[in-house]
Design a protein around this motif. Sequence first.
Motif, PDB file in Angstrom:
ATOM      1  N   SER A 153       0.773  -1.039  -0.012  1.00 23.24           N
ATOM      2  CA  SER A 153       0.003  -0.026  -0.067  1.00 23.24           C
ATOM      3  C   SER A 153       0.831   1.198  -0.143  1.00 23.24           C
ATOM      4  CB  SER A 153      -0.916   0.136   1.306  1.00 23.24           C
ATOM      5  OG  SER A 153      -0.145   0.047   2.267  1.00 23.24           O
ATOM      6  N   GLY A 154       0.259   2.581  -0.542  1.00 20.87           N
ATOM      7  CA  GLY A 154       0.988   3.351  -0.388  1.00 20.87           C
ATOM      8  C   GLY A 154       1.912   4.021  -1.617  1.00 20.87           C
ATOM      9  N   GLY A 155       2.021   2.952  -2.502  1.00 16.80           N
ATOM     10  CA  GLY A 155       2.942   3.303  -3.681  1.00 16.80           C
ATOM     11  C   GLY A 155       2.255   2.841  -4.923  1.00 16.80           C
ATOM     12  N   THR A 156       3.182   2.819  -6.003  1.00 16.71           N
ATOM     13  CA  THR A 156       2.160   2.131  -7.235  1.00 16.71           C
ATOM     14  C   THR A 156       3.236   0.856  -7.486  1.00 16.71           C
ATOM     15  OG1 THR A 156       2.655   4.673  -8.322  1.00 16.71           O
ATOM     16  CG2 THR A 156       2.266   2.673  -9.750  1.00 16.71           C
ATOM     17  N   PHE A 157       2.357   0.117  -6.855  1.00 15.78           N
ATOM     18  CA  PHE A 157       2.826  -1.321  -6.843  1.00 15.78           C
ATOM     19  C   PHE A 157       3.240  -1.839  -8.200  1.00 15.78           C
ATOM     20  CE2 PHE A 157       3.134  -5.578  -4.868  1.00 15.78           C
ATOM     21  CZ  PHE A 157       2.621  -6.329  -5.837  1.00 15.78           C
TER      22      PHE A 157
END
Length: 123
Positions: free
Chosen positions: A24-28
């Motif tokens: 979570s919290g990013g462009t996986f």
Amino acid sequence: VQLQASGGGLVQAGGSLRLSCAASGGTFSSYGMGWFRQAPGREREFVAAISWSGGRTNYADSVKGRFTISRDNAKNTVYLQMNSLKPEDTAVYYCAVDTYGGWSMNPTSYGYWGQGTQVTVSS
């Protein structure tokens, strides 16, 4: 980026486990992902890695043919299917993000790490 690993546990030799790592919290979907492990008294070692698209993978020789790494970018999750487990697979397993854009075997390429999940294989 936050990573949450799960799925570890106690299993008998020859058994299977599937680890999951939710990001979570990013462009996986832009990053390669890796799994590493660390046994007591030993250095952290590479297990498997997968490219951002899922089309390329790397495995440590010790797990080839037994472990499979995969990812679901729609769910922001990477998996490690572990079959034919051996006592020497016992370790804390960590997932990590390859912030250099690849799917490296080198832990220094990974900038974000999860908290780890314990896998114990009994003989």
